[in-house]
Design an enzyme around this catalytic site. Structure first.
Site, PDB file in Angstrom:
ATOM      1  N   SER A 148       0.836  -1.203   0.000  1.00 50.82           N
ATOM      2  CA  SER A 148       0.000   0.000   0.000  1.00 50.82           C
ATOM      3  C   SER A 148       0.875   1.258   0.000  1.00 50.82           C
ATOM      4  O   SER A 148       1.662   1.465  -0.909  1.00 50.82           O
ATOM      5  CB  SER A 148      -0.957  -0.032   1.186  1.00 50.82           C
ATOM      6  OG  SER A 148      -1.912   0.996   1.097  1.00 50.82           O
ATOM      7  N   ASP A 196      -9.639  -3.768  -5.740  1.00 51.47           N
ATOM      8  CA  ASP A 196      -8.841  -2.706  -5.126  1.00 51.47           C
ATOM      9  C   ASP A 196      -8.916  -1.457  -5.983  1.00 51.47           C
ATOM     10  O   ASP A 196      -8.673  -1.504  -7.194  1.00 51.47           O
ATOM     11  CB  ASP A 196      -7.386  -3.184  -4.995  1.00 51.47           C
ATOM     12  CG  ASP A 196      -6.469  -2.160  -4.345  1.00 51.47           C
ATOM     13  OD1 ASP A 196      -6.968  -1.120  -3.850  1.00 51.47           O
ATOM     14  OD2 ASP A 196      -5.249  -2.401  -4.317  1.00 51.47           O
ATOM     15  N   HIS A 255      -8.038  -4.492  -1.115  1.00 54.67           N
ATOM     16  CA  HIS A 255      -6.913  -3.719  -0.607  1.00 54.67           C
ATOM     17  C   HIS A 255      -6.659  -4.015   0.872  1.00 54.67           C
ATOM     18  O   HIS A 255      -7.571  -3.965   1.691  1.00 54.67           O
ATOM     19  CB  HIS A 255      -7.155  -2.220  -0.786  1.00 54.67           C
ATOM     20  CG  HIS A 255      -5.921  -1.406  -0.542  1.00 54.67           C
ATOM     21  ND1 HIS A 255      -4.964  -1.198  -1.511  1.00 54.67           N
ATOM     22  CD2 HIS A 255      -5.463  -0.773   0.571  1.00 54.67           C
ATOM     23  CE1 HIS A 255      -3.984  -0.476  -1.007  1.00 54.67           C
ATOM     24  NE2 HIS A 255      -4.258  -0.202   0.258  1.00 54.67           N
TER      25      HIS A 255
END
Length: 408
Positions: A194, A348, A378
């Site tokens: 991320s 995501d 995600h």
């Protein structure tokens, strides 16, 4: 006195119940759970709990009791349980001002081990050495590597460019002292998830110009955010209300970290803050034309950015810096990057950032290994060892990452 305490208790219960009901309604009205996602109820509970805590933090901030980030970090620290591994030597230290955690297998090795520098996720707000302890430990054990987990400084006290600088400085310190940690200089991997994946991109680009340090053997980017220019990509439109990273939460993280007022949110999302000449320059890299057709869907229409707002541009133009949007780096920098592993998740909002970077790297001759998790969302990888909130996609993502790293 007893009556007063009862009134206070009743008031608190009413307050918490009211916030609970509001968060529940908000969740039902906005959140979209894809039909192909496994364990949808678990994801609903997870996201609702997250939304409830954010709402509580927002109210506490408006009452000037504490900031939302401070409240969320406090809750995070309360719920984290660290599992000790008798086969792993774990050391907490600091590289300058940056807290780091080193994982090293206790078993004696006849040769120098692989080194993994890992930057955690969390949007610059969540995540910590403790939250990612299990992941760092698992990576070290399963790949027989020395893992350096970097605990960069975060919001609300630290904003751009702190994450980039902390990750860069910690990495340079580690690279200069590989012999101390028993790491093979020819097998150093930089990895992150991320926001940590974004840090991987910016740090690796910065290190590619440093010829006095050991060269990075590979970079591993797990569901990274790589640009802040085009928010009209297919995944941005298709997955904008899919947990755990919704569009509203994503833009809040970005604006908070970059010190941009949220009043410019709409201008950022529509591209009104991007001058036409700059979009013309960058569209060859950022346009949805670079996204494979199978990810666009039948109803997707090519993006149309604008109309241009010069005031919005002046307030947000630092988004166009390659240290913030590494997808915008020059071709000569991209061409110098090491072998790359990219992991994307179908559900995501940041999926297409990975696809765009994949094409950029391949166009410049950089070897790329890409793994796509069809039922992933995600942040799923962090739940790989959570008994209740476990998802098949978590181990899928982690196993693919480990398999790649073991090949180095």
């Amino acid at each position: 006195m007893a009556v007063l305490w009862l009134v206070l208790l009743g008031g608190m219960l009413t307050f918490f119940l009211g916030v609970f009901v509001w968060a529940f309604i908000q969740h039902l009205l906005t959140v979209e759970i894809p039909s192909t996602l496994k364990h949808p109820v678990k994801l609903r509970i997870l996201h609702f709990s997250f939304q409830y805590l954010i709402n509580l933090g927002t109210i506490l901030e408006k009452l000037r009791i504490c900031s939302t980030p401070a409240f969320l970090l406090c809750i995070q620290d309360l719920v984290i349980i660290i599992k000790k591994d008798p086969n792993m030597l774990v050391t907490d230290t600091r590289f300058g001002t940056v807290p780091v955690r080193l994982f090293k297998p206790k078993k004696v090795s006849s040769k120098l081990r692989r080194g993994i520098i890992f930057y955690h996720g969390g949007g610059g707000l969540f995540g910590s050495l403790d939250v990612y302890h299990g992941l760092g430990n698992f990576l070290a054990r399963e790949t027989d590597s020395v893992v350096l987990l970097v605990g960069y400084r975060k919001l609300p006290d630290h904003r751009h460019p702190v994450i980039h600088l902390d990750c860069l400085n910690a990495s340079i310190h580690f690279l200069k002292n590989l012999q101390t940690y028993g790491v093979d200089p020819s097998r150093v991997v930089i990895a992150g998830e991320s926001a940590g994946g974004w840090a991987v991109a910016t740090v690796t680009q910065a290190l590619s110009c440093q010829d006095k340090l050991p060269q990075i053997r590979a970079q591993v980017l797990i569901t990274p955010v790589l640009q802040g220019v085009n928010f009209q990509l297919p995944s941005q439109l298709q997955k904008h209300n899919v947990p755990l990273l919704t569009r509203d939460l994503m833009i809040t993280f970005i604006c908070s970290y970059l010190s941009i007022d949220l009043s410019w949110k709409n201008a950022i999302l529509t591209g009104a803050c991007v001058p036409p000449d700059m979009w013309k320059k960058y569209s060859k890299w950022l346009s949805s034309d670079n996204i494979p057709q199978r990810f666009k869907g039948k109803d997707f229409s090519p993006e149309f950015l604008g109309p241009f707002n010069e005031t919005a541009y002046l307030e947000t133009k630092h988004i166009l810096d390659e240290k913030i949007s590494p997808l915008l780096a020059d071709d000569k920098i991209i061409a110098q990057l090491p072998d790359t592993f990219l992991l994307s998740c179908e559900h995501d909002i940041l999926r297409d950032d990975t696809l765009l970077y994949k094409k950029r790297l391949e166009d410049q001759g950089v070897p790329v290994t890409w793994h796509h998790v069809e039922d992933g969302f995600h942040g799923c990888i962090i739940f790989f060892d959570n008994q209740f909130f476990s998802f098949p996609c978590s181990m899928n993502a982690l196993n693919a990452t480990i398999s790649y790293i073991k090949g180095i």
